[in-house]
Write a protein that holds these residues in place. Structure first.
Motif, PDB file in Angstrom:
ATOM      1  N   ARG A   1      33.511  59.127  66.822  1.00  0.00           N
ATOM      2  CA  ARG A   1      32.194  58.488  66.682  1.00  0.00           C
ATOM      3  C   ARG A   1      31.784  58.417  65.210  1.00  0.00           C
ATOM      4  NH1 ARG A   1      31.257  61.353  71.694  1.00  0.00           N
ATOM      5  NH2 ARG A   1      30.343  63.149  70.642  1.00  0.00           N
ATOM      6  N   PHE A   2      32.119  59.467  64.457  1.00  0.00           N
ATOM      7  CA  PHE A   2      31.806  59.481  63.031  1.00  0.00           C
ATOM      8  C   PHE A   2      32.509  58.325  62.312  1.00  0.00           C
ATOM      9  CE2 PHE A   2      32.771  61.033  58.687  1.00  0.00           C
ATOM     10  CZ  PHE A   2      31.474  61.198  58.218  1.00  0.00           C
ATOM     11  N   ASP A   3      33.718  57.998  62.757  1.00  0.00           N
ATOM     12  CA  ASP A   3      34.486  56.915  62.135  1.00  0.00           C
ATOM     13  C   ASP A   3      33.814  55.556  62.307  1.00  0.00           C
ATOM     14  OD1 ASP A   3      36.431  58.608  61.191  1.00  0.00           O
ATOM     15  OD2 ASP A   3      37.820  58.261  62.858  1.00  0.00           O
ATOM     16  N   THR A   4      32.896  55.436  63.274  1.00  0.00           N
ATOM     17  CA  THR A   4      32.221  54.151  63.490  1.00  0.00           C
ATOM     18  C   THR A   4      31.031  53.962  62.549  1.00  0.00           C
ATOM     19  OG1 THR A   4      30.667  54.965  65.183  1.00  0.00           O
ATOM     20  CG2 THR A   4      32.857  54.284  65.932  1.00  0.00           C
ATOM     21  N   LEU A   5      30.627  55.004  61.821  1.00  0.00           N
ATOM     22  CA  LEU A   5      29.476  54.900  60.928  1.00  0.00           C
ATOM     23  C   LEU A   5      29.834  54.103  59.680  1.00  0.00           C
ATOM     24  CD1 LEU A   5      27.987  58.529  61.004  1.00  0.00           C
ATOM     25  CD2 LEU A   5      27.553  56.611  62.558  1.00  0.00           C
ATOM     26  N   THR A   6      28.850  53.382  59.163  1.00  0.00           N
ATOM     27  CA  THR A   6      29.031  52.683  57.892  1.00  0.00           C
ATOM     28  C   THR A   6      28.923  53.705  56.761  1.00  0.00           C
ATOM     29  OG1 THR A   6      26.662  52.272  57.568  1.00  0.00           O
ATOM     30  CG2 THR A   6      27.906  50.646  58.870  1.00  0.00           C
ATOM     31  N   PRO A   7      29.394  53.360  55.553  1.00  0.00           N
ATOM     32  CA  PRO A   7      29.263  54.283  54.420  1.00  0.00           C
ATOM     33  C   PRO A   7      27.813  54.707  54.177  1.00  0.00           C
ATOM     34  CG  PRO A   7      30.826  52.569  53.881  1.00  0.00           C
ATOM     35  CD  PRO A   7      30.210  52.180  55.198  1.00  0.00           C
ATOM     36  N   ARG A   8      26.873  53.785  54.308  1.00  0.00           N
ATOM     37  CA  ARG A   8      25.468  54.128  54.085  1.00  0.00           C
ATOM     38  C   ARG A   8      24.955  55.085  55.173  1.00  0.00           C
ATOM     39  NH1 ARG A   8      23.002  54.089  49.591  1.00  0.00           N
ATOM     40  NH2 ARG A   8      22.815  51.835  49.210  1.00  0.00           N
ATOM     41  N   GLU A   9      25.366  54.842  56.408  1.00  0.00           N
ATOM     42  CA  GLU A   9      24.953  55.740  57.492  1.00  0.00           C
ATOM     43  C   GLU A   9      25.498  57.146  57.267  1.00  0.00           C
ATOM     44  OE1 GLU A   9      24.580  52.410  61.094  1.00  0.00           O
ATOM     45  OE2 GLU A   9      26.459  53.519  60.772  1.00  0.00           O
ATOM     46  N   ARG A  10      26.693  57.242  56.725  1.00  0.00           N
ATOM     47  CA  ARG A  10      27.256  58.568  56.428  1.00  0.00           C
ATOM     48  C   ARG A  10      26.444  59.261  55.332  1.00  0.00           C
ATOM     49  NH1 ARG A  10      33.878  58.072  56.821  1.00  0.00           N
ATOM     50  NH2 ARG A  10      33.917  56.794  58.716  1.00  0.00           N
ATOM     51  N   GLN A  11      26.010  58.494  54.348  1.00  0.00           N
ATOM     52  CA  GLN A  11      25.192  59.070  53.287  1.00  0.00           C
ATOM     53  C   GLN A  11      23.867  59.588  53.837  1.00  0.00           C
ATOM     54  OE1 GLN A  11      25.133  55.619  50.653  1.00  0.00           O
ATOM     55  NE2 GLN A  11      26.479  56.684  49.189  1.00  0.00           N
ATOM     56  N   VAL A  12      23.264  58.807  54.709  1.00  0.00           N
ATOM     57  CA  VAL A  12      22.001  59.228  55.319  1.00  0.00           C
ATOM     58  C   VAL A  12      22.231  60.463  56.187  1.00  0.00           C
ATOM     59  CG1 VAL A  12      20.202  58.598  56.968  1.00  0.00           C
ATOM     60  CG2 VAL A  12      20.958  56.935  55.244  1.00  0.00           C
ATOM     61  N   MET A  13      23.316  60.464  56.926  1.00  0.00           N
ATOM     62  CA  MET A  13      23.635  61.624  57.767  1.00  0.00           C
ATOM     63  C   MET A  13      23.798  62.877  56.924  1.00  0.00           C
ATOM     64  SD  MET A  13      26.828  62.139  60.408  1.00  0.00           S
ATOM     65  CE  MET A  13      27.236  63.767  61.040  1.00  0.00           C
ATOM     66  N   GLU A  14      24.477  62.744  55.797  1.00  0.00           N
ATOM     67  CA  GLU A  14      24.675  63.891  54.906  1.00  0.00           C
ATOM     68  C   GLU A  14      23.340  64.425  54.414  1.00  0.00           C
ATOM     69  OE1 GLU A  14      25.192  66.030  51.173  1.00  0.00           O
ATOM     70  OE2 GLU A  14      24.356  64.014  51.350  1.00  0.00           O
ATOM     71  N   GLY A  15      22.426  63.531  54.110  1.00  0.00           N
ATOM     72  CA  GLY A  15      21.105  63.961  53.671  1.00  0.00           C
ATOM     73  C   GLY A  15      20.331  64.661  54.773  1.00  0.00           C
ATOM     74  N   VAL A  16      20.391  64.141  55.972  1.00  0.00           N
ATOM     75  CA  VAL A  16      19.707  64.761  57.100  1.00  0.00           C
ATOM     76  C   VAL A  16      20.267  66.163  57.346  1.00  0.00           C
ATOM     77  CG1 VAL A  16      19.266  64.630  59.589  1.00  0.00           C
ATOM     78  CG2 VAL A  16      19.169  62.546  58.193  1.00  0.00           C
TER      79      VAL A  16
END
Length: 219
Positions: free
Chosen positions: A154-169
Motif C-alpha cells: 500500500r505504501f508503494d501506491t503513495l505519491t512522493p508528496r504523500e510520502r513526505q506528508v506521511m513522514e511529517g505526520v
C-alpha cells in the motif's frame, strides 16, 4: 562424499490432513519412522529427511511448519541448520532431540533460537506440546510477515508528496508545520493526508505510526 538423501516423496493423500507440517531430520531411520508415526497419529503431516542438507535442498512449506531434528548430525549439525535457515530468511522453528544431551549444548541450542531441547527417550506429550507451540510460533511469524507485506504494497501506491506528508505526520507535526516545511498550503497538506490515509487503509494517526515502523521512511 555421498550423503543420504531425503526419503522418497509420498503422495499427499497418504498423509492425514492436520494442523501443520512437521519436517523431521535424523540420520537414524528407525527414529524418523517412529516420530513420523507419532505425528501422523496426532493429525500432523510429516516429511522426513536423513540429513540436514537434504532439507535445505528441498522446497520448504509455504504454510505453518516446524522442524524436529537431531542436534548432533554429520556435515551440518542442528545448530548450523538453524543458522542456514536464518541466513536464507526462513527462520522456521526448530525442536532438537538428542541421545547425548548436556547442559552446555542445550544452552547453546536455546540461544541459537531452538524452541525446545529434548533428550531421548523423550516423553511423547512433551514432544507433541513442543510441536504445537512451534507451529503456533510459525503461524504468527507468517501472519506478521503477510501484514508487513500488505503495508509495504500500500505504501508503494503513495505519491512522493504523500510520502513526505506521511513522514511529517509520523514525526508528530501539525498540518501547518508540514505545510511550512514542504512550502505548500495547509489545504494541500490536508488533501494529501486524506489521500494517503485512504490508500494505506488506515483510520488514525496511531495506526499510521504503527504502519511506519515497518517501512523505510525517509528521515
Amino acid at each position: 562424499m555421498t550423503h543420504p538423501t531425503s526419503e522418497p516423496m509420498r503422495n499427499p493423500t497418504d498423509d492425514h490432513a492436520g494442523p501443520g507440517k512437521v519436517l523431521i531430520v535424523d540420520t537414524d531411520g528407525e527414529a524418523r519412522s517412529q516420530l513420523r508415526t507419532l505425528l501422523r497419529d496426532e493429525g500432523y503431516v510429516a516429511e522426513t529427511f536423513a540429513w540436514a542438507g537434504a532439507l535445505l535442498d528441498a522446497a520448504l512449506p509455504e504454510a505453518p511448519c516446524c522442524i524436529v531434528a537431531d542436534v548432533r548430525m554429520p556435515t551440518i549439525d542442528g545448530l548450523e541448520l538453524i543458522e542456514h535457515l536464518k541466513s536464507r530468511g526462513e527462520p522456521i522453528p526448530v525442536i532438537f532431540v538428542t541421545d547425548d544431551a548436556d547442559v552446555p549444548l542445550s544452552v547453546r541450542a536455546i540461544k541459537a533460537g531452538a524452541v525446545d531441547f529434548l533428550p531421548r527417550p523423550y516423553d511423547e506429550g512433551d514432544l507433541l506440546g513442543a510441536v504445537e507451540h512451534a507451529l503456533e510460533i510459525d503461524a504468527e511469524r507468517r501472519s506478521v510477515a503477510r501484514r508487513h507485506r500488505a503495508v509495504a504494497q500500500r505504501f508503494d501506491t503513495l505519491t512522493p508528496r504523500e510520502r513526505q506528508v506521511m513522514e511529517g505526520v509520523v514525526r508528530g507535526l501539525m498540518n501547518k508545520q508540514i505545510a511550512w516545511e514542504l512550502a505548500i498550503s495547509e489545504i494541500t497538506v490536508k488533501l494529501h493526508r486524506s489521500s494517503l490515509m485512504r490508500k494505506m487503509e488506515l483510520r488514525s494517526v496511531p495506526d499510521l505510526v504503527r504502519a511506519s515502523q515497518v517501512l523505510p521512511l525517509a528521515a
